[in-house]
Design a protein around this motif. Structure first.
Motif, mmCIF file in Angstrom:
data_model
loop_
_atom_site.group_PDB
_atom_site.id
_atom_site.type_symbol
_atom_site.label_atom_id
_atom_site.label_comp_id
_atom_site.label_asym_id
_atom_site.label_seq_id
_atom_site.Cartn_x
_atom_site.Cartn_y
_atom_site.Cartn_z
ATOM 1 N N ILE A 95 39.924 35.938 63.804
ATOM 2 C CA ILE A 95 40.947 35.236 63.023
ATOM 3 C C ILE A 95 40.387 33.991 62.352
ATOM 4 C CG2 ILE A 95 43.100 33.916 63.217
ATOM 5 C CD1 ILE A 95 43.890 35.904 65.477
ATOM 6 N N ILE A 96 39.586 33.207 63.065
ATOM 7 C CA ILE A 96 39.119 31.939 62.502
ATOM 8 C C ILE A 96 37.913 32.108 61.581
ATOM 9 C CG2 ILE A 96 39.959 30.692 64.520
ATOM 10 C CD1 ILE A 96 37.049 30.296 65.380
ATOM 11 N N ALA A 97 37.294 33.295 61.580
ATOM 12 C CA ALA A 97 36.069 33.490 60.791
ATOM 13 C C ALA A 97 36.295 33.287 59.305
ATOM 14 C CB ALA A 97 35.493 34.881 61.047
ATOM 15 N N SER A 98 37.481 33.627 58.803
ATOM 16 C CA SER A 98 37.744 33.450 57.371
ATOM 17 C C SER A 98 38.044 31.999 57.017
ATOM 18 C CB SER A 98 38.916 34.342 56.935
ATOM 19 O OG SER A 98 38.504 35.690 56.825
ATOM 20 N N VAL A 99 38.202 31.137 58.039
ATOM 21 C CA VAL A 99 38.475 29.714 57.803
ATOM 22 C C VAL A 99 37.222 28.877 58.018
ATOM 23 C CG1 VAL A 99 39.869 27.727 58.484
ATOM 24 C CG2 VAL A 99 40.872 30.026 58.485
ATOM 25 N N VAL A 100 36.534 29.110 59.137
ATOM 26 C CA VAL A 100 35.346 28.312 59.455
ATOM 27 C C VAL A 100 34.063 29.047 59.108
ATOM 28 C CG1 VAL A 100 36.573 27.135 61.301
ATOM 29 C CG2 VAL A 100 35.189 29.136 61.852
ATOM 30 N N GLY A 101 34.184 30.264 58.583
ATOM 31 C CA GLY A 101 33.012 31.056 58.255
ATOM 32 C C GLY A 101 32.545 31.874 59.441
ATOM 33 N N THR A 102 31.878 32.987 59.159
ATOM 34 C CA THR A 102 31.355 33.801 60.252
ATOM 35 C C THR A 102 30.296 33.026 61.029
ATOM 36 O OG1 THR A 102 29.819 34.810 58.652
ATOM 37 C CG2 THR A 102 31.832 36.029 59.160
ATOM 38 N N ILE A 148 30.012 42.164 65.579
ATOM 39 C CA ILE A 148 30.749 42.988 64.617
ATOM 40 C C ILE A 148 31.999 42.274 64.114
ATOM 41 C CG2 ILE A 148 32.083 45.112 64.346
ATOM 42 C CD1 ILE A 148 30.125 46.426 66.328
ATOM 43 N N LEU A 149 32.768 41.697 65.041
ATOM 44 C CA LEU A 149 34.070 41.143 64.687
ATOM 45 C C LEU A 149 33.999 39.703 64.173
ATOM 46 C CD1 LEU A 149 36.083 42.718 67.615
ATOM 47 C CD2 LEU A 149 36.732 42.903 65.202
ATOM 48 N N ALA A 150 33.490 38.796 65.004
ATOM 49 C CA ALA A 150 33.504 37.375 64.641
ATOM 50 C C ALA A 150 32.464 37.040 63.583
ATOM 51 C CB ALA A 150 33.294 36.508 65.881
ATOM 52 N N ALA A 151 31.309 37.726 63.629
ATOM 53 C CA ALA A 151 30.221 37.395 62.710
ATOM 54 C C ALA A 151 30.249 38.224 61.433
ATOM 55 C CB ALA A 151 28.870 37.563 63.407
ATOM 56 N N ASN A 152 31.214 39.146 61.303
ATOM 57 C CA ASN A 152 31.247 39.982 60.105
ATOM 58 C C ASN A 152 32.665 40.299 59.651
ATOM 59 O OD1 ASN A 152 28.293 41.016 59.401
ATOM 60 N ND2 ASN A 152 28.433 40.882 61.621
ATOM 61 N N GLY A 210 35.351 37.706 58.598
ATOM 62 C CA GLY A 210 35.136 36.834 57.450
ATOM 63 C C GLY A 210 35.535 37.418 56.115
ATOM 64 N N ALA A 211 36.304 38.513 56.126
ATOM 65 C CA ALA A 211 36.572 39.253 54.891
ATOM 66 C C ALA A 211 37.671 38.654 54.021
ATOM 67 C CB ALA A 211 36.945 40.704 55.233
ATOM 68 N N LEU A 212 38.354 37.610 54.493
ATOM 69 C CA LEU A 212 39.563 37.200 53.783
ATOM 70 C C LEU A 212 39.457 35.916 52.976
ATOM 71 C CD1 LEU A 212 42.293 38.144 56.432
ATOM 72 C CD2 LEU A 212 41.312 39.511 54.573
ATOM 73 N N ALA A 260 40.662 38.393 73.933
ATOM 74 C CA ALA A 260 41.284 37.238 73.290
ATOM 75 C C ALA A 260 40.256 36.401 72.535
ATOM 76 C CB ALA A 260 41.986 36.382 74.344
ATOM 77 N N ILE A 261 39.065 36.205 73.116
ATOM 78 C CA ILE A 261 38.019 35.421 72.441
ATOM 79 C C ILE A 261 37.553 36.134 71.180
ATOM 80 C CG2 ILE A 261 35.654 34.558 72.632
ATOM 81 C CD1 ILE A 261 36.188 34.016 75.578
ATOM 82 N N LEU A 262 37.354 37.454 71.263
ATOM 83 C CA LEU A 262 36.939 38.215 70.088
ATOM 84 C C LEU A 262 38.017 38.186 69.004
ATOM 85 C CD1 LEU A 262 34.615 39.103 71.928
ATOM 86 C CD2 LEU A 262 34.894 41.413 71.043
#
Length: 444
Positions: free
Chosen positions: A106-113, A143-147, A150-152, A99-101
């Motif tokens: 999900i939030i990486a594209s909003v708050v940045g990686t 891999i997920l949150a830091a990269n 952030g693709a969107l 769930a954390i990952l």
């Protein structure tokens, strides 16, 4: 220009890759001087080739037109995210970790990686610190949150913000590569859940027992400030007053200056409105963003002759690379762009690599968003996704690894991480290349 003019850029990137591995203490104390030396070698070569005035103009353009907005956004996101504190007892179960990952993705594209990584890495570490098998959790988090997450949007990952600064529409990647991102992220989450469940079953239950303290999120004003960062960036993309200032040949548009100034104000508000103990509890310090600022200033300087050689097309020193990603008829090979951009992003940092291939594809955002949309998608996916393959592929990767090591989780070496990430991700990239879901397949 001939290929020797690219040597300072290559030397800088090799220094970033090998310095922390071969002479960690010396690198930590002198990385700024080392990076500045490569930048000075570049400027000296430019001055010798084209004269001091041209070298100075190129340097000013690189810093003001390319680097300034890039680092100001990273600074604002890093500062604001550092004021959000997640407290309470979180048990590092497979369900909780997944769930954390997923949340970080999900939030990486909003708050940045960078923002997603800094908000969630410490709660994730606390949740899993007592587990004997916890390294894989941080590897998948990088891999997920830091990269990948952030693709969107341009806020998500530095290379996309570079594209935004070059004229790519803010929501272009959201509309065009959401399906590919969902497939890659979904597969990664399933793989992680399976590995974590297998590891978890082999551990003693006591290793994950908590004290039952409720989870709380403090520093909520910073969520409002993150929304202000998003709104500010969107407004700057639509507000075109037509006012610009000429600084030694570099045109600075008013909307960009206002955007960057407001980002600094938002970061200052975060420091003013957030209690100091929130950042202290997060272990917040300025060193990660200081390192990124120094290294990227040198990168944006040293890449100037590389961009010039790329602009020379087939007759330039990088004609071989242009031939590799272009058919004899002149059409781009999307699959080649995806793999070349991606693999070079893993070792050369994804923001300058994105810029390099963006220019190689013509550098015209209208054409790349239109008839060459498959090429721009390939460049975007390669730069963002494969930035996860090494610690130097994206700025937050090293930050997460450093924080984990500091908290007692022994992260893999540079090459150990590369092997682990590659074993998970390369098969997914092959699958993405073969799936008939995008124009990426049109020319392979």
């Amino acid at each position: 220009m001939s290929w020797p003019f690219a040597l300072p850029f290559g030397g800088l990137l090799l220094s970033i890759a090998l310095g922390p591995l071969l002479f960690a203490s010396f690198w930590h104390h002198h990385y700024g001087k080392i990076a500045a030396s490569w930048a000075l070698v570049t400027l000296a070569a430019l001055a010798w080739q084209a004269g001091p005035a041209a070298a100075a103009a190129a340097f000013i353009h690189a810093l003001l037109a390319e680097y300034l907005s890039f680092i100001v956004l990273l600074f604002a996101l890093y500062t604001v995210a550092g004021g959000i504190l997640v407290t309470g007892d979180i048990r590092g179960t497979p369900a909780t970790n997944t769930a954390i990952l997923a949340l970080g993705t999900i939030i990486a594209s909003v708050v940045g990686t960078t923002g997603a990584a800094m908000i969630l890495v410490r709660p994730l570490i606390r949740a899993n610190l007592a587990r004997p098998h916890n390294v894989h959790v941080l590897i998948f988090f990088i891999i997920l949150a830091a990269n990948v997450g952030g693709a969107l949007s341009p806020l998500g990952d530095p290379p996309l913000f570079v594209g935004f600064l070059r004229g790519v529409d803010f929501f272009w990647t959201t509309r065009n590569i959401w399906l590919q991102t969902a497939i890659v992220a979904g597969c990664l989450l399933v793989i992680f859940a399976a590995i974590d469940a297998w590891r978890f079953r082999a551990e003693k239950p006591s290793a994950t027992q908590g004290r039952g303290e409720p989870v709380r999120i403090r520093g909520l004003i910073n969520i409002v400030l993150i929304a202000a960062i998003v709104a500010n960036t969107l407004v700057s993309a639509t507000w075109k007053p037509g006012v610009s200032f000429d600084i030694v040949g570099t045109h600075m548009e008013l909307q960009n200056l206002v955007r960057d100034a407001l980002l600094i104000v938002i970061a200052g508000l975060s420091l003013w409105l957030t209690p100091d103990e929130h950042r202290e509890a997060n272990g917040f310090n300025w060193e990660p963003i200081r390192e990124v600022a120094k290294l990227f200033a040198a990168i944006f300087t040293a890449i100037v002759p590389v961009i010039a050689m790329l602009n020379a097309g087939h007759e330039g020193a990088f004609g071989w690379l242009l031939n590799a990603v272009t058919t004899p008829a002149g059409a781009p090979r999307e699959v080649a762009y995806f793999w070349f951009t991606g693999l070079m992003s893993a070792f050369l940092d994804n923001a300058p690599t994105y810029l390099l291939f963006f220019e190689l594809a013509g550098g015209d955002p209208k054409v790349l968003m239109g008839e060459l949309s498959g090429t721009l998608a390939a460049i975007s996916m390669g730069a963002v996704y494969m930035g996860a393959l090494t610690y130097i592929g994206n700025a937050p990767n090293f930050m997460v690894a450093a924080i984990a090591n500091e908290r007692g989780i022994k992260m893999p070496s540079f090459f150990g991480y590369m092997l682990a990430a590659g074993a998970v991700m390369i098969p997914l990239f092959v699958l993405l290349t073969l799936l008939p879901i995008h124009p990426l397949l049109s020319s392979h």
